[in-house]
Design a protein around this motif. Structure first.
Motif, PDB file in Angstrom:
ATOM      1  N   ALA A 195      -5.422   7.752  -4.958  1.00  0.00           N
ATOM      2  CA  ALA A 195      -3.779   6.326  -4.288  1.00  0.00           C
ATOM      3  C   ALA A 195      -4.065   5.316  -5.018  1.00  0.00           C
ATOM      4  CB  ALA A 195      -4.480   6.049  -2.753  1.00  0.00           C
ATOM      5  N   LEU A 196      -5.182   4.442  -5.297  1.00  0.00           N
ATOM      6  CA  LEU A 196      -5.019   3.641  -6.134  1.00  0.00           C
ATOM      7  C   LEU A 196      -4.399   3.160  -7.806  1.00  0.00           C
ATOM      8  CD1 LEU A 196      -8.815   2.244  -4.915  1.00  0.00           C
ATOM      9  CD2 LEU A 196      -7.000   1.447  -4.269  1.00  0.00           C
ATOM     10  N   HIS A 226       5.635   2.701  11.416  1.00  0.00           N
ATOM     11  CA  HIS A 226       6.185   2.014  12.796  1.00  0.00           C
ATOM     12  C   HIS A 226       6.222   0.220  12.270  1.00  0.00           C
ATOM     13  CE1 HIS A 226       2.019   0.186  12.234  1.00  0.00           C
ATOM     14  NE2 HIS A 226       1.427   1.754  12.514  1.00  0.00           N
ATOM     15  N   ASP A 273       1.107   8.208  -0.205  1.00  0.00           N
ATOM     16  CA  ASP A 273      -0.200   8.672  -0.121  1.00  0.00           C
ATOM     17  C   ASP A 273      -0.663  10.105   0.713  1.00  0.00           C
ATOM     18  OD1 ASP A 273      -3.083   9.250  -0.420  1.00  0.00           O
ATOM     19  OD2 ASP A 273      -3.395   6.560   0.508  1.00  0.00           O
ATOM     20  N   TYR A 286       6.678  -4.181   8.623  1.00  0.00           N
ATOM     21  CA  TYR A 286       6.343  -5.612   8.695  1.00  0.00           C
ATOM     22  C   TYR A 286       5.973  -5.877   6.998  1.00  0.00           C
ATOM     23  CZ  TYR A 286       3.504  -9.678   8.369  1.00  0.00           C
ATOM     24  OH  TYR A 286       2.665 -11.358   8.308  1.00  0.00           O
ATOM     25  N   CYS A 287       4.809  -5.064   6.335  1.00  0.00           N
ATOM     26  CA  CYS A 287       3.957  -5.467   5.291  1.00  0.00           C
ATOM     27  C   CYS A 287       5.305  -4.988   4.099  1.00  0.00           C
ATOM     28  CB  CYS A 287       2.836  -4.192   4.819  1.00  0.00           C
ATOM     29  SG  CYS A 287       2.503  -4.410   3.392  1.00  0.00           S
ATOM     30  N   MET A 323      -0.805  -6.904  12.821  1.00  0.00           N
ATOM     31  CA  MET A 323       0.079  -7.218  14.078  1.00  0.00           C
ATOM     32  C   MET A 323      -0.559  -5.730  15.124  1.00  0.00           C
ATOM     33  SD  MET A 323       4.198  -5.746  14.993  1.00  0.00           S
ATOM     34  CE  MET A 323       4.669  -7.482  13.117  1.00  0.00           C
ATOM     35  N   TYR A 382      -0.446   2.679  -8.729  1.00  0.00           N
ATOM     36  CA  TYR A 382      -0.160   1.388  -9.276  1.00  0.00           C
ATOM     37  C   TYR A 382       0.352   1.446 -10.376  1.00  0.00           C
ATOM     38  CZ  TYR A 382      -1.648  -0.013  -4.489  1.00  0.00           C
ATOM     39  OH  TYR A 382      -2.022  -0.362  -3.308  1.00  0.00           O
ATOM     40  N   ILE A 431      -8.026  -2.316   3.996  1.00  0.00           N
ATOM     41  CA  ILE A 431      -7.890  -1.206   2.490  1.00  0.00           C
ATOM     42  C   ILE A 431      -9.185  -2.670   2.069  1.00  0.00           C
ATOM     43  CG2 ILE A 431      -6.747   0.601   2.963  1.00  0.00           C
ATOM     44  CD1 ILE A 431      -4.269  -0.659   2.098  1.00  0.00           C
ATOM     45  N   TRP A 436      -8.897   8.305  -2.072  1.00  0.00           N
ATOM     46  CA  TRP A 436      -8.949   7.201  -2.680  1.00  0.00           C
ATOM     47  C   TRP A 436      -9.105   6.640  -4.756  1.00  0.00           C
ATOM     48  CZ3 TRP A 436      -7.095   2.798  -0.432  1.00  0.00           C
ATOM     49  CH2 TRP A 436      -7.280   2.737   1.176  1.00  0.00           C
ATOM     50  N   LYS A 441      -5.022  -3.686  17.924  1.00  0.00           N
ATOM     51  CA  LYS A 441      -4.208  -2.893  16.713  1.00  0.00           C
ATOM     52  C   LYS A 441      -2.941  -2.057  17.289  1.00  0.00           C
ATOM     53  CE  LYS A 441      -3.961  -0.222  12.187  1.00  0.00           C
ATOM     54  NZ  LYS A 441      -4.996   0.216  11.264  1.00  0.00           N
ATOM     55  N   MET A 442      -1.779  -2.572  16.648  1.00  0.00           N
ATOM     56  CA  MET A 442      -0.353  -1.312  16.992  1.00  0.00           C
ATOM     57  C   MET A 442      -0.261  -0.056  16.034  1.00  0.00           C
ATOM     58  SD  MET A 442       3.472  -1.557  15.735  1.00  0.00           S
ATOM     59  CE  MET A 442       3.301  -3.616  16.716  1.00  0.00           C
ATOM     60  N   PRO A 483       0.962  -1.184  -0.557  1.00  0.00           N
ATOM     61  CA  PRO A 483       0.085  -0.219  -0.040  1.00  0.00           C
ATOM     62  C   PRO A 483       0.753   0.929   0.000  1.00  0.00           C
ATOM     63  CG  PRO A 483      -0.339  -1.595   1.565  1.00  0.00           C
ATOM     64  CD  PRO A 483       0.379  -2.077   1.449  1.00  0.00           C
ATOM     65  N   ILE A 484       0.627   2.632  -0.500  1.00  0.00           N
ATOM     66  CA  ILE A 484       1.647   3.776  -0.083  1.00  0.00           C
ATOM     67  C   ILE A 484       0.827   4.080   1.459  1.00  0.00           C
ATOM     68  CG2 ILE A 484       1.729   3.873  -2.578  1.00  0.00           C
ATOM     69  CD1 ILE A 484      -0.232   5.738  -2.428  1.00  0.00           C
ATOM     70  N   TYR A 485       1.576   4.347   1.989  1.00  0.00           N
ATOM     71  CA  TYR A 485       1.587   4.694   3.179  1.00  0.00           C
ATOM     72  C   TYR A 485       1.499   6.325   3.501  1.00  0.00           C
ATOM     73  CZ  TYR A 485       3.634  -0.040   3.695  1.00  0.00           C
ATOM     74  OH  TYR A 485       3.399  -1.551   3.256  1.00  0.00           O
TER      75      TYR A 485
END
Ligand code: ME8
Length: 535
Positions: free
Chosen positions: A230-231, A19, A50, A24-25, A296, A234, A267, A227, A302-303, A10-12
């Motif tokens: 953002a989408l 974090h 994003d 992780y992703c 995570m 890709y 998402i 959105w 949720k973190m 994803p674009i964060y």
């Protein structure tokens, strides 16, 4: 021609420092990308940010800077973390870049021209945090966002809408024809039953109540809804509707390229409902797969930055090394399922798998080759005994399952299978008892066979683990004396003896951690004051 593979994270939102959940992703995607490259795929790996939307605008205001200054500052933190963690992305898209604006504006114009987008007025319950409008039923009596639980506000504004109805039949057909489009599969039923069956509202695709976004060329005062903006990353990153669209042709238009979006569960709706509709409206192919990974969690849920229960990757990498953190992320939380971060599991994972299992196998083997064969990996001739045959069979099966898991994005399972092979090799040492063979000159051949097998298994393990152990795998090869030119997948998976190489006993690659002290250390990190929550 090598097979093509396009993988995206994803674009964060650059609303605060990344974090461990973001790490992780991105790390898991990096492991997949490296694994594919190792196997000879032509990989394109994209991540990015994003950067538009009301939330960012608000954060910038609170920080007393412009939105662009704000996102520029946070972008550096993301870039530094990806560098630290050895992320091998081929591009880093930021939605404030002109190349992205160009693509989004052209897409919007096309939707308008085609009649896919029309001007209406939006009334609804809006969640600023999720940047989403919800219906009366969705927010319930207390007007809470069904996604994050925060209070929603009543809003009305002139807005453009994307007509969804027209594309629903095609979407359902795509789901039916491509059973692995949404993985894990359970998520598909959730999308159909919770969102599509009750009837999809047309999607609001522009805003007038804030400025921080891509302007709609055709209508002053409107910015493109985050959105849709953002989408599009890709394909804008590949050059869609830009002067140079060679990457787009190579990695999107070519039906032979496998396209995978990896995302968090929160998402899924946007990626598996609206994104395929936008693509259909553009006459473009859809991704092969949207892989939904788990979250995570911390012991209190949720973190997330807003909960202030975050753990950061940087201090963990500093103390335990990047390889250990990457290994923990890949192995502890099964890719596709939720998992919980605890200091106990972190330390245990490193000690059990890396220090006791892999590290031990390497140390014992190199020491024995030094002791029994003056450091030169021996050649073996003659019949293999049952133990040798068993170990070879395990290795062959491991290669097979590793490839199948890698194809199916089963990252955790792929590396667990390698670790099982390493355990089997440790067991093989116990059963073969080389120290006893060494005492009997008649068993010299068997001893040579044992050492040669162990060396090629470690070579294989080092290679298969190299997408995770980005620094230590090289050190494993150094200790085995494998020259640079031989450090590749094809050579390692041949399983032919790497006889004649001279081993070099080196430092202990994975020293055992002191459980108590390290658990306490991580607990202190977790308790340290956090960056001010901005998202
Ligand atoms: O949603 N555990 O950005 P975002 C695991 N900009 N993964 C986590 C996580 C956690 N605790 N927290 C975040 C957005 N993530 C949009 C995406 S894409 C076109 C636009 C990961 O900054 C997870 O992959 O909120 C999640 O989907 C992503 O970060 C969301 O990041």
């Amino acid at each position: 021609m090598s097979k093509k593979f396009y993988i995206t994270t994803p674009i964060y939102y650059p609303s605060a420092s990344p974090h461990l959940g973001h790490a992780y992703c991105t790390t898991l995607c990096d492991i997949v990308a490296r694994g594919k490259r190792m196997r000879g795929f032509d990989v394109y790996f994209l991540t990015g940010l994003d950067e538009h939307g009301e939330k960012i605008e608000d954060n910038a205001k609170a920080a007393g800077v412009t939105p662009q200054e704000f996102v520029d500052g946070v972008a550096v933190k993301f870039l530094n973390l990806w560098k630290l963690m050895g992320i091998t992305n081929d591009d880093f898209i930021r939605t404030t870049q002109p190349r992205h604006w160009q693509t989004v504006q052209k897409i919007f114009s096309r939707f308008l021209k085609q009649g896919d987008v029309y001007l209406g007025s939006y009334k609804g319950w809006y969640c600023v945090h999720e940047e989403s409008y919800w219906t009366e039923t969705q927010v319930g009596e207390n007007h809470l966002c069904p996604e994050c639980g925060r209070p929603c506000e009543r809003k009305e504004e002139p807005a453009y809408f994307f007509r969804c109805d027209k594309y629903v039949p095609d979407l359902l057909k795509y789901y039916g024809d491509n059973p692995s489009f949404i993985t894990p599969e359970g998520r598909k039923a959730e999308m159909i039953n919770n969102f599509i069956k009750p009837g999809l509202n047309d999607l609001c695709v522009s805003r007038t109540t804030f400025d921080w976004g891509i302007p709609v060329k055709e209508a002053e005062g409107h910015v493109v809804y985050v959105w849709l903006d953002a989408l599009t990353n890709y394909i804008s990153a590949l050059g869609y509707l830009q002067d140079d669209d060679s990457k787009f042709r190579k990695y999107w238009l070519d039906p032979g390229c496998e396209i995978v979006h990896v995302i968090g569960a929160d998402i899924t709706r946007f990626h598996t409902i609206y994104w395929p509709m936008f693509l259909e409206a553009l006459g473009l192919r859809k991704p092969n797969r949207v892989f939904v990974h788990g979250l995570m969690m911390m012991k209190d849920g949720k973190m997330s930055k807003s909960r202030g229960n975050t753990v950061y990757a940087e201090p963990l990498c500093e103390r335990y090394g990047v390889d250990a953190v990457r290994y923990y992320l890949a192995s502890e939380i099964t890719f596709g399922q939720d998992g919980r971060f605890t200091p106990e599991d972190f330390v245990a994972r490193i000690n059990t798998d890396l220090a006791n299992n892999l590290g031990n196998l390497l140390n014992r083997t190199v020491s024995m080759i030094v002791k029994y064969f003056d450091g030169v990996i021996p050649t073996y001739e003659g019949e293999l005994n049952d133990l040798d045959k068993g170990l070879r069979e395990t290795a062959e099966k491991t290669i097979e399952s590793y490839e199948a898991f890698n194809d199916d994005l089963k990252v955790t399972e792929a590396y667990a299978s390698v670790m099982e092979m390493v355990s089997a090799a440790n067991k093989y040492i116990e059963q073969s008892a080389p120290w006893a063979l060494a005492k009997n000159p008649a068993k010299k051949g068997e001893l040579a066979s044992c050492m040669a097998h162990l060396a090629s298994i470690i070579f294989l393990a080092g290679e298969l683990l190299s997408p995770i152990l980005i620094t230590k795998s090289g050190k494993i090869f150094d200790q085995l004396g494998v020259p640079e030119a031989m450090r590749d997948y094809e050579t390692a998976t041949k399983l032919t003896a790497i006889s004649g190489l001279k081993v070099a006993k080196g430092e202990q690659l994975f020293p055992r951690l002191d459980d108590k002290a390290e658990i306490e250390y991580i607990q202190r990190l977790m308790a340290a004051p956090k960056e001010k929550a901005t998202a």
